[in-house]
Design an enzyme around this catalytic site. Structure first.
Site, mmCIF file in Angstrom:
data_model
loop_
_atom_site.group_PDB
_atom_site.id
_atom_site.type_symbol
_atom_site.label_atom_id
_atom_site.label_comp_id
_atom_site.label_asym_id
_atom_site.label_seq_id
_atom_site.Cartn_x
_atom_site.Cartn_y
_atom_site.Cartn_z
ATOM 1 N N GLU A 17 17.813 13.934 20.849
ATOM 2 C CA GLU A 17 18.734 15.237 20.860
ATOM 3 C C GLU A 17 19.762 15.285 19.493
ATOM 4 O O GLU A 17 20.046 14.405 18.854
ATOM 5 C CB GLU A 17 19.916 14.955 22.029
ATOM 6 C CG GLU A 17 21.174 15.964 22.158
ATOM 7 C CD GLU A 17 22.204 15.742 23.009
ATOM 8 O OE1 GLU A 17 21.981 15.857 24.257
ATOM 9 O OE2 GLU A 17 23.175 15.520 22.331
ATOM 10 N N THR A 48 21.935 20.779 20.877
ATOM 11 C CA THR A 48 22.851 21.409 21.760
ATOM 12 C C THR A 48 23.380 22.816 21.402
ATOM 13 O O THR A 48 23.044 23.489 20.692
ATOM 14 C CB THR A 48 24.074 20.321 21.792
ATOM 15 O OG1 THR A 48 24.424 20.384 20.486
ATOM 16 C CG2 THR A 48 23.613 18.956 22.035
ATOM 17 N N ALA A 51 29.542 25.465 24.162
ATOM 18 C CA ALA A 51 29.927 26.327 25.626
ATOM 19 C C ALA A 51 30.545 27.401 25.138
ATOM 20 O O ALA A 51 31.270 27.441 24.244
ATOM 21 C CB ALA A 51 30.785 25.322 26.391
ATOM 22 N N HIS A 77 19.022 23.656 24.610
ATOM 23 C CA HIS A 77 20.465 23.472 25.567
ATOM 24 C C HIS A 77 20.974 25.117 25.818
ATOM 25 O O HIS A 77 20.992 25.759 24.824
ATOM 26 C CB HIS A 77 21.483 22.654 25.008
ATOM 27 C CG HIS A 77 20.912 21.120 24.894
ATOM 28 N ND1 HIS A 77 22.052 20.295 25.071
ATOM 29 C CD2 HIS A 77 19.871 20.556 24.455
ATOM 30 C CE1 HIS A 77 21.280 19.108 24.835
ATOM 31 N NE2 HIS A 77 19.756 19.309 24.674
ATOM 32 N N ARG A 107 25.753 23.914 32.833
ATOM 33 C CA ARG A 107 26.682 24.785 33.162
ATOM 34 C C ARG A 107 27.697 24.815 32.029
ATOM 35 O O ARG A 107 28.232 25.684 31.605
ATOM 36 C CB ARG A 107 27.692 24.047 34.346
ATOM 37 C CG ARG A 107 28.658 25.149 35.094
ATOM 38 C CD ARG A 107 29.366 24.381 36.063
ATOM 39 N NE ARG A 107 30.062 23.201 35.164
ATOM 40 C CZ ARG A 107 31.120 22.540 35.997
ATOM 41 N NH1 ARG A 107 31.521 22.974 37.055
ATOM 42 N NH2 ARG A 107 31.646 21.488 35.209
ATOM 43 N N GLY A 108 27.896 23.672 31.441
ATOM 44 C CA GLY A 108 28.893 23.643 30.262
ATOM 45 C C GLY A 108 30.214 23.260 30.840
ATOM 46 O O GLY A 108 30.381 23.261 31.950
ATOM 47 N N ASP A 109 31.103 23.178 29.715
ATOM 48 C CA ASP A 109 32.593 22.938 30.247
ATOM 49 C C ASP A 109 33.435 24.009 29.987
ATOM 50 O O ASP A 109 33.466 24.590 28.759
ATOM 51 C CB ASP A 109 32.968 21.702 29.757
ATOM 52 C CG ASP A 109 32.565 20.354 30.276
ATOM 53 O OD1 ASP A 109 32.341 20.247 31.458
ATOM 54 O OD2 ASP A 109 31.897 19.449 29.527
HETATM 55 P P1 FAD Z 1 26.314 21.566 37.253
HETATM 56 O O1 FAD Z 1 24.817 20.883 37.520
HETATM 57 O O2 FAD Z 1 26.143 22.565 37.738
HETATM 58 O O3 FAD Z 1 27.498 20.689 37.985
HETATM 59 C C1 FAD Z 1 27.922 19.251 37.218
HETATM 60 C C2 FAD Z 1 28.946 18.693 38.492
HETATM 61 O O4 FAD Z 1 29.710 19.429 38.806
HETATM 62 C C3 FAD Z 1 28.144 18.307 39.647
HETATM 63 O O5 FAD Z 1 27.326 16.914 39.369
HETATM 64 C C4 FAD Z 1 28.902 18.079 40.572
HETATM 65 O O6 FAD Z 1 29.885 17.187 40.333
HETATM 66 C C5 FAD Z 1 29.763 19.348 40.315
HETATM 67 N N1 FAD Z 1 29.310 20.596 41.083
HETATM 68 C C6 FAD Z 1 28.385 21.410 40.715
HETATM 69 N N2 FAD Z 1 28.317 22.449 41.814
HETATM 70 C C7 FAD Z 1 29.137 22.009 42.495
HETATM 71 C C8 FAD Z 1 29.530 22.655 43.650
HETATM 72 N N3 FAD Z 1 29.004 23.903 44.138
HETATM 73 N N4 FAD Z 1 30.632 22.380 44.296
HETATM 74 C C9 FAD Z 1 31.382 21.179 43.989
HETATM 75 N N5 FAD Z 1 31.063 20.676 42.832
HETATM 76 C C10 FAD Z 1 29.997 20.910 42.265
HETATM 77 N N6 FAD Z 1 27.390 20.718 27.360
HETATM 78 C C11 FAD Z 1 27.589 21.738 26.482
HETATM 79 O O7 FAD Z 1 28.524 22.478 26.418
HETATM 80 N N7 FAD Z 1 26.465 21.812 25.459
HETATM 81 C C12 FAD Z 1 25.594 21.167 25.645
HETATM 82 O O8 FAD Z 1 24.589 21.299 24.634
HETATM 83 C C13 FAD Z 1 25.541 19.887 26.322
HETATM 84 N N8 FAD Z 1 24.487 19.189 26.447
HETATM 85 C C14 FAD Z 1 24.438 18.205 27.404
HETATM 86 C C15 FAD Z 1 23.380 17.487 27.849
HETATM 87 C C16 FAD Z 1 23.197 16.615 28.449
HETATM 88 C C17 FAD Z 1 21.807 15.632 29.054
HETATM 89 C C18 FAD Z 1 24.371 16.133 29.607
HETATM 90 C C19 FAD Z 1 24.064 15.033 30.545
HETATM 91 C C20 FAD Z 1 25.501 16.895 29.160
HETATM 92 C C21 FAD Z 1 25.356 18.121 28.375
HETATM 93 N N9 FAD Z 1 26.724 18.795 28.317
HETATM 94 C C22 FAD Z 1 26.564 19.765 27.370
HETATM 95 C C23 FAD Z 1 27.789 18.669 29.280
HETATM 96 C C24 FAD Z 1 27.597 19.423 30.468
HETATM 97 O O9 FAD Z 1 27.497 20.971 30.326
HETATM 98 C C25 FAD Z 1 28.894 19.074 31.543
HETATM 99 O O10 FAD Z 1 28.980 17.823 31.738
HETATM 100 C C26 FAD Z 1 29.195 19.937 32.463
HETATM 101 O O11 FAD Z 1 30.661 19.670 33.113
HETATM 102 C C27 FAD Z 1 28.197 19.737 33.507
HETATM 103 O O12 FAD Z 1 27.202 20.605 33.396
HETATM 104 P P2 FAD Z 1 25.884 20.858 34.510
HETATM 105 O O13 FAD Z 1 24.746 21.352 33.842
HETATM 106 O O14 FAD Z 1 25.689 18.941 35.072
HETATM 107 O O15 FAD Z 1 26.606 21.496 35.704
#
Ligand code: FAD
Length: 317
Positions: A17, A48, A51, A77, A107-109
């Site tokens: 990455e 990456t 967001a 990403h 999803r992003g933060d």
């Molecule tokens: P999701 O899979 O949609 O959800 C994450 C968590 O939210 C779930 O595990 C659960 O706890 C909760 N959740 C989801 N849906 C629900 C629901 N319906 N009800 C209740 N709770 C729910 N961020 C960036 O901005 N840019 C990047 O390039 C980036 N790269 C990343 C690469 C990796 C390998 C990882 C692990 C993370 C990365 N992130 C990045 C961070 C990521 O965007 C955040 O951790 C974000 O908060 C969660 O994204 P996700 O895709 O896992 O979300």
């Protein structure tokens, strides 16, 4: 014909990455880093995405560099926080038009200063972005035509092309916002049902965290490969920053060892040894490969790979 990039017999697939550079000098250094990482013949290199789309152009430039200068598959990403359906649709099209066919759907933060659920946009979860990527690809090329070997003008309709990989994130020690580890497994299963073909984990420090998560995911019906994400850390400052960013607590012995060691070379040795032991342990436990967070530096990750007996395909060092 030679095998595809990353297809090294007798060796687990490796991937890396990177993040997009923030200055011209960093961009030049990153070009060199990509060349050195490509020598390891990785299955893919992911880039990456800020967001809210803050790094869109810079991410695309790095992905294009990988596409044009190496034989490694670039993986984009993409995050959906704050995007409308129309915006996300345009974004996916733009990347597909640039020749990128592998994605890590996230999803992003939401911004740190706002309400966690405010401004999420139309797409509330990574699973919805996974579906959107597949849908955009289908709308873009409802069917494709390919040549028939030996008959120059003949064309035949081929099966609807699919993106190479649509990966998603997984959280072996739990997402900071999850209600419990079972929810993280449920969310991963929902992403697989939506069309994800690969999961890449958040970093973790203990092999049992990853292996236990995989076991629970398999018991719940998740079948896609779950790639362990490893980050070799060689300074106490970076370890502290990572802990703050991810909420994943490092082992006290690693934190103390890095803290009390004054010599940079000896600290690198500590971080690389820890990462190599973790890599060995997860591979031993059945991991389908290794995904290494590089911090845009090739030296540390290549040293870790050499410690576990994985060398570059061409040159060494
Ligand atoms: P999701 O899979 O949609 O959800 C994450 C968590 O939210 C779930 O595990 C659960 O706890 C909760 N959740 C989801 N849906 C629900 C629901 N319906 N009800 C209740 N709770 C729910 N961020 C960036 O901005 N840019 C990047 O390039 C980036 N790269 C990343 C690469 C990796 C390998 C990882 C692990 C993370 C990365 N992130 C990045 C961070 C990521 O965007 C955040 O951790 C974000 O908060 C969660 O994204 P996700 O895709 O896992 O979300």
């Amino acid at each position: 014909m030679t095998g595809a990039a990353g297809d090294c017999p007798g060796r687990p697939p490796i991937s890396f990455e990177l993040y997009p550079p923030r200055s011209d000098a960093a961009a030049i250094a990153l070009g060199r880093t990509i060349d050195r990482l490509a020598e390891v013949d990785p299955a893919f290199i992911s880039v990456t995405f800020g967001a809210g789309g803050s790094s869109r152009g810079r991410s695309l430039t790095v992905l294009r560099y990988i596409l044009e200068h190496t034989r490694v598959e670039p993986m984009a990403h993409l995050t959906c926080v704050g995007s409308s359906h129309a915006e996300a649709n345009r974004l996916v099209r733009e990347f597909l038009d640039a020749g990128i066919t592998s994605f890590l759907a996230l999803r992003g933060d939401p911004p740190e200063d706002g309400d966690a659920d405010a401004g999420l946009g139309d797409l509330g979860s990574a699973a919805e972005l996974v579906q959107l990527i597949h849908r955009v690809q289908e709308e873009r090329e409802p069917f494709g035509q390919v040549g028939v070997p030996g008959t120059p003008r003949a064309r035949r309709i081929r099966a609807r092309p699919r993106p190479e990989r649509v990966a998603v994130a997984a959280f072996p020690t739990g997402h900071p916002r999850s209600r419990g580890l079972a929810q993280d497994v449920d969310v991963l299963l929902a992403k697989e049902v939506a069309g994800a073909t690969l999961a890449i984990t958040q970093l973790f420090w203990r092999a049992e965290d990853y292996l236990g998560f995989v076991e629970r995911a398999r018991a719940a019906g998740v079948t896609i490969p779950i790639l362990p994400g490893l980050m070799p850390v060689t300074t106490p400052a970076r370890l502290a920053r990572l802990t703050q960013l991810t909420g994943v607590e490092p082992p006290a012995e690693l934190a103390i060892a890095l803290e009390i060691e004054p010599d940079a070379e000896a600290r690198a040795e500590i971080g690389e040894t820890h990462a190599a032991a973790l890599a060995d342990a997860v591979l031993e436990g059945g991991a389908p490969g290794l995904h290494l967070y590089t911090y845009n530096q090739h030296g540390t990750v290549r040293s870790v790979l050499e410690r576990i007996g994985i060398h570059s395909a061409t040159t060494h060092g």
